[in-house]
Design an enzyme around this catalytic site. Sequence first.
Site, short mmCIF file in Angstrom:
data_model
loop_
_atom_site.label_atom_id
_atom_site.label_comp_id
_atom_site.label_asym_id
_atom_site.label_seq_id
_atom_site.Cartn_x
_atom_site.Cartn_y
_atom_site.Cartn_z
N CYS A 1 -13.72 5.92 -23.07
CA CYS A 1 -14.05 6.05 -24.49
C CYS A 1 -12.92 6.78 -25.21
CB CYS A 1 -15.34 6.85 -24.65
SG CYS A 1 -16.73 6.03 -23.90
N SER B 1 -19.36 -1.17 -21.24
CA SER B 1 -19.35 -1.84 -19.95
C SER B 1 -19.73 -3.30 -20.14
CB SER B 1 -20.33 -1.15 -19.01
OG SER B 1 -21.56 -1.02 -19.66
N HIS C 1 -14.83 8.95 -17.66
CA HIS C 1 -15.46 9.29 -18.92
C HIS C 1 -14.50 10.15 -19.72
CE1 HIS C 1 -19.39 7.64 -18.02
NE2 HIS C 1 -19.24 8.07 -16.80
N ASP D 1 0.81 -1.22 0.00
CA ASP D 1 0.00 0.00 0.00
C ASP D 1 0.84 1.26 0.00
OD1 ASP D 1 -2.75 -0.36 -0.22
OD2 ASP D 1 -2.85 -1.27 1.77
N SER E 1 -15.80 2.78 -25.32
CA SER E 1 -15.50 1.60 -24.51
C SER E 1 -16.79 1.20 -23.83
CB SER E 1 -14.45 1.94 -23.46
OG SER E 1 -13.20 1.98 -24.02
N ILE F 1 1.33 2.31 -3.48
CA ILE F 1 0.16 2.46 -4.34
C ILE F 1 -0.49 3.79 -4.02
CG2 ILE F 1 -2.06 1.51 -5.04
CD1 ILE F 1 -1.15 -1.20 -4.02
N GLU G 1 -6.70 0.95 1.01
CA GLU G 1 -6.15 2.24 1.42
C GLU G 1 -6.34 3.23 0.27
OE1 GLU G 1 -2.25 2.15 3.46
OE2 GLU G 1 -1.88 4.00 2.36
N ASP H 1 -5.92 6.89 -1.10
CA ASP H 1 -5.06 8.02 -0.75
C ASP H 1 -5.72 9.36 -1.06
OD1 ASP H 1 -2.65 6.51 0.09
OD2 ASP H 1 -2.85 5.73 -1.93
#
Lengths: 307, 454
Positions: free
Chosen positions: A171, A199, A129, A44, A197, A47, A83, A85
């Site tokens: 997209c 779903s 998006h 973590d 793109s 990241i 976690e 951030d």
Amino acid sequence: DFFDSGHTNNWAVLVDTSRFWFNYRHVANVLSMYRSVKRLGIPDSHIIMMLADDMACNPRNPRPASVYNNANQQINVYGDDVEVDYRGYEVTVENFIRVMTGRLPESTPRSKRLLSDDRSNILVYMTGHGGDGFLKFQDAEEISNVEMGDAFEQMWQKRRYHEVLYIIDTCQAESMFQTFYSPNIIGIASSKVGEDSLSHHVDPAIGVYIIDRYTYFALEFLESVTPDSKKTLGQFLRVCPKYQCRSTVAVRTDLFQRDPEKVLLTDFFGSVRNVEITMETLSLGNETTNPQMSNQVCRSVNMSDCF
Amino acid sequence: MEGPKVSYRCNVRQYFNEEMLTYKEATTLSSFDDALEELKLLKENGKYTFVLIPEGEVVDPGDRGYIGRHRSAFLRSSKDLASLVSKISGVMREIFAAEKVIAKAWNTAVGAVHQQADKDSMRALQSQPNGYEITFTLLNPQPSHVRASWNIQEATKRYLSPLLSALHDYTNIKVKSQYLHSTNIGVRPKVDQVGGYALNIDQLPHIINPIEAFLGSHVSNNPNLNFILYIPLRDQSPLFIYNQNGEKVASNAFLSPRWGGFLVHNVRVEENASLPVDVQIDERPVMQVFAAQLRLLLGVSPLHHGLAVEEAPAGNAVITDWELDLWLRSHCLENLASSVATLNSLAQLLEKIGNIVINDDIGREVERAVEQIQISHTALSQGQLRDAYLSSRQAKQFSEKAFFDPSLLELLYFPEDQKFAIYIPLFLPIGIPVVMSVLQSLKYLRKKNKQKME
């Protein structure tokens, strides 16, 4: 052998840029990636996760404290410990660019900083998006592909990375990395310019789409990877062909120096440490050479310098 | 790419009487070395002494020569001047000044060539003007079995204080320690042939990650080095690390570059002892491993020179005086190169994004950085290593501060390529009435003119 990949540490920057319940799938996308990199060994502390909304604790979530990648509830991508951030309104273009370029206020805690160096491989994953040349952040603002390219150039100038794997699921995603010009970046986009793109499927229990296609199949692939697996980046580039994604996965490899077919996936998704066996030890006597002096030093300077 | 230029100055003199006296008293080379160092009134970084001793004396450096712990080398004097000179220049260039090492430090920091995997430049942390943190962790996954304790504070004081005090003027090192219970490494050791358990070399990379999350969060932004003393599980002891040839590693330890060290410490527990067993760890062997790893991680790397010469081990000092000089020299060059590169890329950034605002603070930081770079250059050319390093450290601090200044991003929402888009919504609504009224007034004036004409 030790040191053949040229990097010593791994970082991941995972960004979800959209909020509100109907964008549940974007949060699920990021959490899928988070789950994978964490399972494969990036801690973590390495990241940086930016989530614009909290789906797990949303009152509309019929399964509190969980986010699934699938209507059959196969994988709870929220897991046991997450976690985050940067969350909610902290997810802004400005904060994102600040994290990447390191231009953060001095008071920023270590966990919110990308403390990478010239030997860091960084995985950057973004979802939200987008359109031709931009990615929208929270309905209020957007990051353009020019800004994104400049941010990477500034990172390169300051040697903040060794190699970058840039994945974007949105997209017209390909447009985001068309303007990159810094070396050692490999880009993967869920769709070409002009394509949307899509779903994956609706979960009737939550009433909205649960995950995006590209990330769904990427997660499926990553679930079969283990920290010591020999799967290559080349294999990962072929994830989600057109009949699965319904959009064309675009890849940009011209900035990247190595052959993706020979790059281990764990060079980016995992954190396989280089190790070197210690052959020589230092022989220390029982007494210090000059105990009086060293005690003095400890006394005269701030105690914390000694302990 | 061209590396830094190194120039040498030398002079030759006879021994002083005091030196002769200590020489007569000395029985070994190392005691003579220490005694000579005591005599020196001025202990200067970057100045070295070659002591020539005739053959057949009590204190004999042998054919190969001997490099002391301080800033002296001892050679057997001989009639063959050419070989003596080549020996002296070899020791000077490859060990004391270590031209290759400093050239590499320079080139890596300049960053133009990103060399492929290179052990020495990847292992050590980059020069950090703000300092480093060191954390010692005693990792005990089964406290119900072994109750281990160590006196790490005393051990650090005893074994590491020479190193910490040597570096005290140059960088800020903070040492912390902790116990970590009931957390285990991520791999399952295999049974070896001799009744123990084995960690093979390909398992080692996966040990660290599972414990990393528990090593604690750090308040400071400085890089942290972890040193972990691991007590194996009861049903996995004794545990040994095996190298790629399938041999036991004597130290039972490994390091991970820029991260820290890991040492397996086996505890012998009698069959029918009542649990938990109290174990007091002997810190000396532990610190012998950790100190060796710490040297490497801080950038005191082995020199790989081809000279046949005996080097005095650093021993209790952990770092010898000439190694400290070398550390200062290479870190000084690294700081200089990286602050120059930082300022350059800041300048490039400004060229590209023309309307970025540089406020006075950043301007001052840049000026200060340039000033310190110049001071450091002058000091380096005069051989004042200490001053050169300290200035280079400041130069790096100033240039980083300028580059990473948060105010540089203030124009983020005002990018050049979107100026039009920013202005239009602002000026169009105001613009329309303005333009319309100008047109109207023009029309009016024209009408008026026409009326006058008529």
